[in-house]
Scaffold this active site. Structure first.
Site, short mmCIF file in Angstrom:
data_model
loop_
_atom_site.label_atom_id
_atom_site.label_comp_id
_atom_site.label_asym_id
_atom_site.label_seq_id
_atom_site.Cartn_x
_atom_site.Cartn_y
_atom_site.Cartn_z
N CYS A 17 49.46 -8.76 11.86
CA CYS A 17 50.72 -9.31 12.35
C CYS A 17 50.61 -10.83 12.46
CB CYS A 17 51.08 -8.71 13.71
SG CYS A 17 49.81 -9.04 14.95
N CYS A 20 47.79 -12.15 14.66
CA CYS A 20 46.47 -12.24 14.01
C CYS A 20 46.37 -13.54 13.22
CB CYS A 20 46.26 -11.06 13.07
SG CYS A 20 46.29 -9.44 13.87
N ASP A 419 48.28 12.63 4.43
CA ASP A 419 47.08 12.35 5.21
C ASP A 419 47.50 12.35 6.69
OD1 ASP A 419 44.43 11.44 5.81
OD2 ASP A 419 45.27 9.45 6.13
N ASP A 599 47.16 6.60 3.62
CA ASP A 599 47.03 5.20 3.99
C ASP A 599 45.61 4.66 3.81
OD1 ASP A 599 45.95 6.66 6.21
OD2 ASP A 599 46.01 4.77 7.33
N ASP A 603 41.97 7.72 0.65
CA ASP A 603 43.12 8.37 0.01
C ASP A 603 43.40 7.79 -1.37
OD1 ASP A 603 43.68 10.04 2.21
OD2 ASP A 603 44.70 8.39 3.23
#
Length: 704
Positions: A17, A20, A419, A599, A603
């Site tokens: 975000c 950060c 997932d 995600d 995966d």
């Protein structure tokens, strides 16, 4: 300050975000030797200009102290495909600018200009058109020449012949003072063809980035214990089986191996998707790319370079992507028959009119008109025009479409596999209710949580910081591998870590931590990984669309079961990346069209192997780049929204094909009959393209 500056880039997947970004830039820039630090949120990279005395390892450690895992990025060469896209964009711009100017000149001729005035406009058009065609037409000319040199043909051959003949005839008319020149039609033809070629190139660029993103997560090298007892840093491709690797806390492993000395915990989410760190000790098997969290390890290398597990995952992703890229689109299948049919029609028209007594000039004009009017612009735009408009509508809804053919494939999906962590759930621990901390305990808990890399500790630190708590000053802070962290607060021992380490039990220890101030009773701090908002509603909407949903997770069965129960879904737990891939491929063999929603890095192969795939914006770099769609926000409703939009898009694509085929069925006989000049042919071709685009614009509201 040194006069010479170095430029380094580090991959920081933990950037989530704006907070950060500001934190990294604010705390990194003032450090000694750092000249500037800039965060690229899209690529999750930190670009640092620094003195020669500052090494990439020092930058990684500095970012680690700020609270972010970082890895130096090994410089890579620019993508040839990216170069091709940029070249096509330049060609589109040149052809578009030239076609507008030539059309303005042509209007004067159509308005009745004759004699010297008409000749002057023809010469001006030639001066603009000929260099434009020579430059912007290169993608078609090169492709056609390459095919002809190898004794075959493709759809660029008739295009190149049509454009060249139209230009040559127009130049002949201009030199001889003839009444008709067709520079406008030739340039417009190149412009529309380039638009379709550019859109296709952009879509392919985006589909290719998945494997590159995965390989960016691997460590570029590691510290190896040499035979003479010294240590040295070796690049990952120079490490060989049998070597002993020294892995510091906070460092990613550069090779697969077996632990010889030390005990620590590893973040295995890269491989398994399991969010809980796993304790390792002597004889434990460890994998390249995983992050050592707590204490130094000595690892005997068993596989390195291209033989590591993460390299195998990259190969699986690449293989799965290649098999998907062979998905034959309807337009491509039609184009396969285009070149021979058009060549035959044009040659037959020329021969027929010569036999009928027309001169070579008239017969050649008719043949050129046939070549132009059969140009597959409408056919070529039928799919990308609908895809672009639908992609724009989905983007306004917060759903990014990364592969143009994905909308077709999503419309065909009849099965969805999800997932769990980070997909059906938010993937980030949040406090379960109010934290059981007194006002005088919170500052010490924050100070300990900040000093740990454990996900629960980080979640605790973020929660306390958001509540305005200020960290206490602790002394003698040290971490106990696999247990927790402790320090001294005014000569009192304070601890944060596993509940069992502090002598108490918790119902779900993997999502709990305990805090103790010497003299007080230890307190359990419980966290939870909540379901995404609207998760149940999204699953119900998919069911109403005829899509069967289930969970494929790498997590433990006890972590998966509550989510499966809440969403009324069948679930399979403890699946490795290759097991997920095998499950997807088995469903494919059974005739299902699988929508994979995930995600994590683990995966990646399943996302690439699915008939179509989606990932949330909070997914890893690999998850995002391997997926065909990325949706914003916490809600899961974008999944059924995208399915409905894709089904509408497929319907419009079919309508566009009907328009394109109908146009050719009507226009080609007229051209063969000699009722169409090259200019009329170019206008008709352009008109059919505009109708296709207008029809595609109806998709602007497809994501409502």
């Amino acid at each position: 300050m040194s006069a010479t500056a170095e430029h380094s880039e580090l991959s920081v997947p933990g950037i989530r975000c704006a907070s950060c970004i500001s934190r990294i830039e604010r705390e990194l820039a003032p450090l000694p030797g750092i000249r500037s630090a800039r965060v690229n949120f899209t690529s999750k990279r930190v670009v640092v200009d620094h003195d020669l005395s500052v090494t990439p390892e020092a930058l990684r450690l500095a970012l680690g102290q700020i609270g972010f895992d970082a890895q130096p990025i090994v410089s890579t060469q620019s993508s040839p495909q990216g170069d091709e896209t940029r070249a096509l964009l330049r060609a589109v711009a040149v052809a578009g600018f030239a076609s507008m100017n030539i059309m303005l000149l042509s209007v004067s001729v159509w308005s009745g200009a004759v004699g010297v005035t008409r000749d002057m406009f023809h010469w001006l058009s030639a001066l603009i058109a000929l260099p434009t065609i020579a430059y912007a037409g290169r993608p078609f000319f090169k492709s056609a020449w390459t095919a002809l040199k190898r004794g075959r043909t493709n759809m660029d051959v008739p295009i190149s012949i049509g454009v060249t003949l139209a230009s040559a005839l127009s130049l002949f008319e201009t030199i001889t003072g003839g009444p008709h020149a067709y520079f406008d039609g030739a340039v417009m033809l190149v412009f529309f063809l380039l638009i379709g070629r550019f859109l296709d190139s952009v879509m392919r660029d985006r589909a290719r980035a998945g494997v590159e993103a995965l390989l960016r997560q691997t460590a570029p090298g590691g510290t190896v214990l040499l035979p003479d007892g010294t240590t040295g840093w070796l690049a990952a491709d120079a490490i060989e089986p049998g070597m002993r690797l020294i892995v510091a806390a906070g460092e990613r492993l550069a090779a697969d191996g077996v632990v010889e000395q030390g005990s620590s915990s590893l973040d295995l989410s890269l491989i398994t998707g399991e969010s809980r760190p796993e304790a390792v000790a002597a004889k434990s098997r460890v994998l390249a790319g995983t992050l050592n969290l707590d204490a130094p390890l000595t690892v005997r290398v068993t596989a390195a370079g291209e033989r590591t597990t993460i390299a195998e995952i990259a190969r699986m992703m690449e293989a799965a992507s290649q098999s998907r890229s062979r998905y034959v689109r309807v337009a491509d299948r039609a184009a396969r028959f285009y070149a021979p049919a058009v060549h035959t029609l044009a040659a037959a028209s020329f021969a027929g009119w010569m036999l009928a007594g027309a001169g070579w000039h008239e017969a050649l004009l008719i043949a050129v008109a046939v070549l132009i009017i059969t140009c597959p612009c409408a056919l070529g735009l039928a799919v990308p025009a609908a895809q672009v408009v639908a992609a724009g509508a989905l983007m306004r809804r917060g759903i990014l479409v990364k592969d143009g053919s994905a909308l077709e494939r999503l419309a065909e999906a009849d099965t969805a596999r999800f997932d769990k962590t980070g997909t059906l759930t938010l993937g980030r621990p949040v406090p379960q209710g109010a934290l059981a901390l007194e006002a005088d305990e919170a500052p010490a808990a924050l100070a300990l949580a900040r000093a740990s890399r454990h996900p629960i500790a980080r979640a605790l630190a973020q929660t306390l910081e958001a509540a305005g708590v200020r960290a206490a000053n602790l002394s003698d802070v040290r971490e106990h591998a696999g247990l927790g962290i402790e320090g001294k607060l005014d000569h009192k021992l304070v601890r944060l870590g596993r509940p069992s380490w502090l002598g108490i039990t918790a119902a779900h220890e993997e999502l709990a931590t305990a805090f103790l101030i010497d003299g007080n009773a230890p307190k359990v701090l419980s966290f939870t990984d909540a379901l995404r908002p609207d998760a149940l509603g999204a699953i119900e909407q998919l069911a109403s669309l005829g899509i069967d949903s289930a969970i494929l997770s790498g997590d433990r069965p006890e972590a998966v079961a509550p989510v499966a129960k809440a969403l009324h879904l069948f679930a399979v737990a403890r699946l490795t990346p290759d097991a997920k891939l095998e499950t997807i491929e088995r469903l494919h063999r059974e005739g299902h069209r699988v929508l994979m929603v995930g995600d994590g890095l683990n995966d990646g192969p399943a996302l690439a192997a699915g008939h179509v795939s989606m990932a949330p914006a909070s997914a890893s770099d690999v998850g995002q780049t391997a997926a065909d769609f990325v949706f914003m926000g916490d809600s899961l409703l974008p999944v059924p929204v995208a399915v409905r939009a894709a089904r509408r898009t497929l319907a419009v694509v079919r309508e566009n094909f009907a328009i394109a085929i109908g146009y050719n069925a009507l226009a080609v006989p007229l051209a063969i009959a000699g009722y169409v000049t090259p200019l009329i042919a170019a206008l008709a071709m352009s008109g059919s393209s505009l109708i296709v685009v207008a029809n595609a614009l109806r998709l602007r509201s497809c994501a409502r």
